[in-house]
Design an enzyme around this catalytic site. Structure first.
Site, PDB file in Angstrom:
ATOM      1  CE  LYS A 170      -3.792   0.281   2.735  1.00 61.08           C
ATOM      2  NZ  LYS A 170      -5.002   0.402   3.931  1.00 61.08           N
ATOM      3  N   GLY A 177       0.498  12.911  -6.170  1.00 60.33           N
ATOM      4  CA  GLY A 177      -1.002  14.117  -6.073  1.00 60.33           C
ATOM      5  C   GLY A 177      -0.858  15.586  -5.162  1.00 60.33           C
ATOM      6  CE1 TYR A 187      11.069  -1.466   0.489  1.00 56.84           C
ATOM      7  CE2 TYR A 187      12.296  -2.826  -1.396  1.00 56.84           C
ATOM      8  CZ  TYR A 187      12.114  -1.782  -0.836  1.00 56.84           C
ATOM      9  OH  TYR A 187      13.307  -0.815  -0.059  1.00 56.84           O
TER      10      TYR A 187
END
Ligand code: UDP
Length: 314
Positions: free
Chosen positions: A93, A104, A147
């Site tokens: 995540k 963003g 990973y």
């Protein structure tokens, strides 16, 4: 005054970056969810500094920062094989959703963005040493895949934000780095060997120890990050120390350095443990005029002082 957000700022590399950029006169926002650091010891000395602010936050959530931002250094991640096996979903995540959120924010703030990527994007490499042009050899469903693939995705989305949104992005492919403030229990070779040697415990070499790594001292790495940030190179750049050593010889070096009487034992090799790893740093040398300066002997000596102090406190 430049304003810089460092995600994972309480981690090993993150906290050194906080120190470095505070010294450069930046205002620092240090963001970290402290997933593996129960306290903020690594940045405690910066608390109360007028140009330093700590925010406990998980960067996989929607990210908002008040005011301008000039730089985002995205270093939030589990980073040791033991940690990302213990937290596989968080590892995926933070590399994917966390990088998306951080990008963003870079878009919103028109900030420079630097991704902490990794030599793990090369997986178990079939090309040695590894130049940036080598696309890697990664098994997505192996245990380490969480990973490796998260970081590969992070590179992909970073390049997409650069190409589609014109964000000034940088990608550092960081090879094994060591130094003060590594967690004693992070499970990597150096902390394990040093703690074991200092306590007189058996030194746990995995496999037969013929696998190789190349270890870079943290101060050298931070200089490389700074030079990469200031460059205009958008494609990945390897940062690491090309001096390669087998894991068995590395264990012996640490035994010598500590004067320990510990003996070496051989334990099972973890799944997908890369057999070799050595950065080709031609690109960093050429474009950034950077190369490591600290020898392993000197770096290990400085790191040992830190480990001795920490162990005496426990
Ligand atoms: N390793 C080892 N003993 C340990 C910890 C690690 O022999 O107690 C080996 C590990 O199998 C790998 C190398 O040391 O081959 C470096 O491992 P590390 O966890 O430091 O990071 P990696 O380079 O694998 O990401």
């Amino acid at each position: 005054m430049e304003r810089t957000l460092i995600t994972g700022g309480a981690g090993f590399l993150g906290s050194h970056l906080c120190d470095f950029f505070i010294a450069q006169g930046h205002e620092i926002i240090c963001m970290d969810n402290l997933i593996k650091r129960e306290n903020i010891e690594s940045i405690a000395h910066l608390m109360g500094h007028e140009r330093f602010k700590f925010i406990k936050y998980d960067v996989t959530e929607y990210l908002h920062v008040n005011g301008k931002l000039d730089n985002i250094l995205h270093f939030a991640s589990l980073a040791s094989p033991k940690d990302y096996l213990d937290f596989p979903i968080q590892t995926l995540k933070v590399g994917s959703l966390g990088t998306h959120k951080a990008l963003g924010l870079a878009k919103e703030k028109k900030a420079r963005f630097l991704l902490a990527s990794t030599s793990e994007v090369y997986g178990d490499p079939a090309v040695h040493p590894q130049p940036e042009s080598y696309p890697g050899n990664v098994d997505p469903i192996a245990l380490r895949g969480v990973y490796d693939e998260a970081k590969r995705f992070a590179e992909a989305i970073t390049m997409a934000y650069h190409r589609n949104h014109g964000i000034p992005t940088r990608i550092a492919r960081i090879f094994n780095t060591y130094g003060p403030r590594m967690r004693l229990d992070d499970g990597r070779a150096l902390p394990n060997f040093m703690v074991q040697a200092l306590k007189g415990e058996e030194i746990t070499v995995y496999g037969n120890g013929t696998q190789t790594r190349s270890f870079c001292y943290v101060d050298d790495l931070i200089q490389g990050i700074k030079k990469l940030l200031d460059s205009d190179e958008n494609e990945p750049v390897n940062l690491g120390n090309p001096e390669e050593i087998t894991v068995l010889d590395f264990a012996k070096e640490i035994i010598d350095l500590t004067g320990s009487r510990s003996r070496i034992i051989f334990c099972p090799l973890p799944q997908n443990d890369p057999k070799v790893r050595q950065p080709d740093i031609t690109k960093a040398k050429t474009i950034l005029k950077w190369e490591p300066k600290v020898s392993r002997r000197e770096g290990l000596r400085k790191t040992l002082q830190y480990f001795e102090k920490k162990l005496s406190e426990t």
